[in-house]
Scaffold this motif. Sequence first.
Motif, PDB file in Angstrom:
ATOM      1  N   GLY A 281       3.988  23.429  65.548  1.00  5.90           N
ATOM      2  CA  GLY A 281       5.355  23.210  65.103  1.00  5.90           C
ATOM      3  C   GLY A 281       6.348  23.129  66.252  1.00  5.90           C
ATOM      4  N   TYR A 282       6.071  23.864  67.344  1.00  9.95           N
ATOM      5  CA  TYR A 282       6.958  23.790  68.508  1.00  9.95           C
ATOM      6  C   TYR A 282       6.939  22.390  69.117  1.00  9.95           C
ATOM      7  N   LEU A 283       5.777  21.770  69.059  1.00 12.24           N
ATOM      8  CA  LEU A 283       5.639  20.421  69.599  1.00 12.24           C
ATOM      9  C   LEU A 283       6.397  19.403  68.743  1.00 12.24           C
ATOM     10  N   ALA A 284       6.483  19.686  67.443  1.00  7.42           N
ATOM     11  CA  ALA A 284       7.124  18.729  66.525  1.00  7.42           C
ATOM     12  C   ALA A 284       8.626  18.928  66.427  1.00  7.42           C
ATOM     13  N   ALA A 285       9.109  20.130  66.745  1.00  4.63           N
ATOM     14  CA  ALA A 285      10.540  20.415  66.594  1.00  4.63           C
ATOM     15  C   ALA A 285      11.362  19.566  67.562  1.00  4.63           C
ATOM     16  N   GLY A 286      12.383  18.883  67.017  1.00  5.38           N
ATOM     17  CA  GLY A 286      13.195  18.004  67.866  1.00  5.38           C
ATOM     18  C   GLY A 286      14.641  18.428  67.982  1.00  5.38           C
ATOM     19  N   SER A 287      14.975  19.579  67.415  1.00  2.00           N
ATOM     20  CA  SER A 287      16.349  20.067  67.485  1.00  2.00           C
ATOM     21  C   SER A 287      16.325  21.587  67.532  1.00  2.00           C
ATOM     22  N   LEU A 288      17.451  22.173  67.903  1.00  2.00           N
ATOM     23  CA  LEU A 288      17.536  23.634  67.970  1.00  2.00           C
ATOM     24  C   LEU A 288      17.314  24.252  66.593  1.00  2.00           C
ATOM     25  N   LEU A 289      17.842  23.616  65.548  1.00  4.02           N
ATOM     26  CA  LEU A 289      17.673  24.133  64.193  1.00  4.02           C
ATOM     27  C   LEU A 289      16.209  24.139  63.777  1.00  4.02           C
ATOM     28  N   LEU A 290      15.510  23.025  64.020  1.00  2.73           N
ATOM     29  CA  LEU A 290      14.087  22.954  63.660  1.00  2.73           C
ATOM     30  C   LEU A 290      13.265  23.947  64.471  1.00  2.73           C
ATOM     31  N   PHE A 291      13.589  24.068  65.746  1.00  2.69           N
ATOM     32  CA  PHE A 291      12.865  25.023  66.584  1.00  2.69           C
ATOM     33  C   PHE A 291      13.080  26.444  66.052  1.00  2.69           C
ATOM     34  N   ALA A 292      14.321  26.768  65.700  1.00  2.00           N
ATOM     35  CA  ALA A 292      14.629  28.105  65.185  1.00  2.00           C
ATOM     36  C   ALA A 292      13.865  28.381  63.895  1.00  2.00           C
ATOM     37  N   ILE A 293      13.750  27.364  63.027  1.00  2.00           N
ATOM     38  CA  ILE A 293      13.013  27.537  61.766  1.00  2.00           C
ATOM     39  C   ILE A 293      11.534  27.790  62.039  1.00  2.00           C
ATOM     40  N   VAL A 294      10.937  26.972  62.917  1.00  2.00           N
ATOM     41  CA  VAL A 294       9.519  27.132  63.237  1.00  2.00           C
ATOM     42  C   VAL A 294       9.260  28.490  63.895  1.00  2.00           C
ATOM     43  N   ARG A 295      10.116  28.834  64.853  1.00  2.00           N
ATOM     44  CA  ARG A 295       9.939  30.108  65.556  1.00  2.00           C
ATOM     45  C   ARG A 295      10.054  31.286  64.598  1.00  2.00           C
TER      46      ARG A 295
ATOM     47  N   LEU B  27       9.489  32.736  78.670  1.00  2.00           N
ATOM     48  CA  LEU B  27      10.140  31.499  79.092  1.00  2.00           C
ATOM     49  C   LEU B  27      10.999  30.866  77.998  1.00  2.00           C
ATOM     50  N   LEU B  28      10.902  31.365  76.767  1.00  2.00           N
ATOM     51  CA  LEU B  28      11.666  30.746  75.684  1.00  2.00           C
ATOM     52  C   LEU B  28      13.184  30.817  75.891  1.00  2.00           C
ATOM     53  N   PRO B  29      13.742  31.921  76.436  1.00  2.00           N
ATOM     54  CA  PRO B  29      15.186  31.880  76.717  1.00  2.00           C
ATOM     55  C   PRO B  29      15.573  30.755  77.666  1.00  2.00           C
ATOM     56  N   LEU B  30      14.745  30.527  78.699  1.00  2.00           N
ATOM     57  CA  LEU B  30      15.008  29.430  79.629  1.00  2.00           C
ATOM     58  C   LEU B  30      14.822  28.074  78.944  1.00  2.00           C
ATOM     59  N   TYR B  31      13.797  27.969  78.087  1.00  2.00           N
ATOM     60  CA  TYR B  31      13.545  26.721  77.362  1.00  2.00           C
ATOM     61  C   TYR B  31      14.729  26.370  76.463  1.00  2.00           C
ATOM     62  N   LEU B  32      15.241  27.368  75.729  1.00  2.00           N
ATOM     63  CA  LEU B  32      16.362  27.119  74.832  1.00  2.00           C
ATOM     64  C   LEU B  32      17.621  26.750  75.607  1.00  2.00           C
ATOM     65  N   LYS B  33      17.798  27.376  76.747  1.00  2.00           N
ATOM     66  CA  LYS B  33      18.964  27.055  77.567  1.00  2.00           C
ATOM     67  C   LYS B  33      18.839  25.665  78.186  1.00  2.00           C
ATOM     68  N   ASP B  34      17.674  25.337  78.745  1.00  2.00           N
ATOM     69  CA  ASP B  34      17.471  24.054  79.427  1.00  2.00           C
ATOM     70  C   ASP B  34      17.417  22.886  78.453  1.00  2.00           C
ATOM     71  N   THR B  35      16.777  23.094  77.302  1.00  2.00           N
ATOM     72  CA  THR B  35      16.543  21.990  76.370  1.00  2.00           C
ATOM     73  C   THR B  35      17.686  21.793  75.389  1.00  2.00           C
ATOM     74  N   TYR B  36      18.257  22.894  74.883  1.00  2.00           N
ATOM     75  CA  TYR B  36      19.270  22.798  73.836  1.00  2.00           C
ATOM     76  C   TYR B  36      20.631  23.361  74.251  1.00  2.00           C
ATOM     77  N   ALA B  37      20.775  23.781  75.519  1.00  2.00           N
ATOM     78  CA  ALA B  37      22.031  24.334  76.043  1.00  2.00           C
ATOM     79  C   ALA B  37      22.513  25.523  75.209  1.00  2.00           C
ATOM     80  N   ALA B  38      21.572  26.346  74.741  1.00  2.00           N
ATOM     81  CA  ALA B  38      21.920  27.515  73.929  1.00  2.00           C
ATOM     82  C   ALA B  38      22.541  28.604  74.805  1.00  2.00           C
ATOM     83  N   ASP B  39      23.564  29.283  74.280  1.00  2.00           N
ATOM     84  CA  ASP B  39      24.156  30.386  75.039  1.00  2.00           C
ATOM     85  C   ASP B  39      23.366  31.672  74.775  1.00  2.00           C
ATOM     86  N   LYS B  40      23.784  32.771  75.424  1.00  2.00           N
ATOM     87  CA  LYS B  40      23.008  34.015  75.350  1.00  2.00           C
ATOM     88  C   LYS B  40      22.923  34.555  73.933  1.00  2.00           C
TER      89      LYS B  40
END
Length: 397
Positions: free
Chosen positions: A96-110, A36-49
């Motif tokens: 860390g996923y719960l604390a991440a508030g931006s695409l950059l922070l999420f990418a670092i945690v992931r 579900l992470l591809p959908l999460y990144l698209k829905d939450t941060y409008a990330a492209d493929k």
Amino acid sequence: MKEESVKLERLWNANYTKVWFANFMIFFSFMLLTPLLPLYLKDTYAADKQMIGIVLSGYTLFALLIRPFSGFFVDSYPRKIVLLVCYGLFSIFFGGYLAAGSLLLFAIVRTLHGAPFGAATVANSTVAIDVLHPSRRAEGIGYYGLSNNIASAIAPALAIYILHLTNSYELLFWISLITSAIGFAVNASLKLESRELIKGKPKISMDRFFLLKGWSEALTMACFAFSYGVLSTYVAIYGKEELGISGGSALFFMLLSIGLILSRLVGSRTLRQGKITQNAAVGMTISVFGYLMFAALHNPIGYYGAALVIGLGNGHMWPAYQTMFINLAPHTQRGTANSSVLISWDIGVGLGVLIGGVLAENFNYHWSFWAAWIVNVLGVVGYYAYVRGSFLRNKLR
């Protein structure tokens, strides 16, 4: 008489059962999020493929970087301590996923989360092999993989159900945190015999970090992993965008896991009979037809049918390959052998996620899936042309 004594040896002893369950919890918490992470990144941060591919490949990259050191530490220090440190960090990172508030922070945690995942899976599987009787080891490796497969069958379906019910990715992050913590608690109760640590060997040597004798096995394993990395990462978003199958990835992963489970149940018995190269050959040959089906048939039959076929193939191939690595290594390099097979897998998966994302963004998903099939074919050709003979010449047992 000898055969009777083998049958009396217990497979499901207390320690093996615990590490089996702990491994289930690792992959349950992991697979609850991954599809579900591809959908999460698209829905939450409008990330492209392409961005999705870059963000998600970081996890695999860090798992890959830590694997060689994991094998070294597992072979060089008390395994329970190494296991608990790695498993504990793996669990904590879900917060860390719960604390991440931006695409950059999420990418670092992931990305950072990949390191304890890579280390924990090496340590856990090495302990599982340690607590098995030698006469049941090959069979036990096959059954150990069932914990991954059952988790992979249950977790995506449950995740999609919870998401449809609550529309909350945050709840899924919490569930992953809690289930991984339960696995940590189970491993903390292990009662392992003390073992003599490696002495008299150079602290730094390439063979302490990667099993050099298994280089050809590693290359072909990376090919098979590339194919799996493409499909497992992009199957949900491909099904939704191009086939109109909303939530269909749950059934896809369930069928994949059913195939894995069925083939492991059959394959574990033949592994006990010493048919290692035969199991590997049967598995990869079946899988290559599954990837062809997925790439060629752009409809629900190809989508779901390929899942079952690929599962049947990989369920034979993976434990056979892991057994090959173990049989190429002395017992003092068991952790290195385990980390080597996982390094090979990580390299392939990471390249599959990254290259698959680039192809999907610049062309379409079909290019990604055809690339997965072609690379899989290359792995099969390599196995028949060289790997099988090399293993039979170099195996230690």
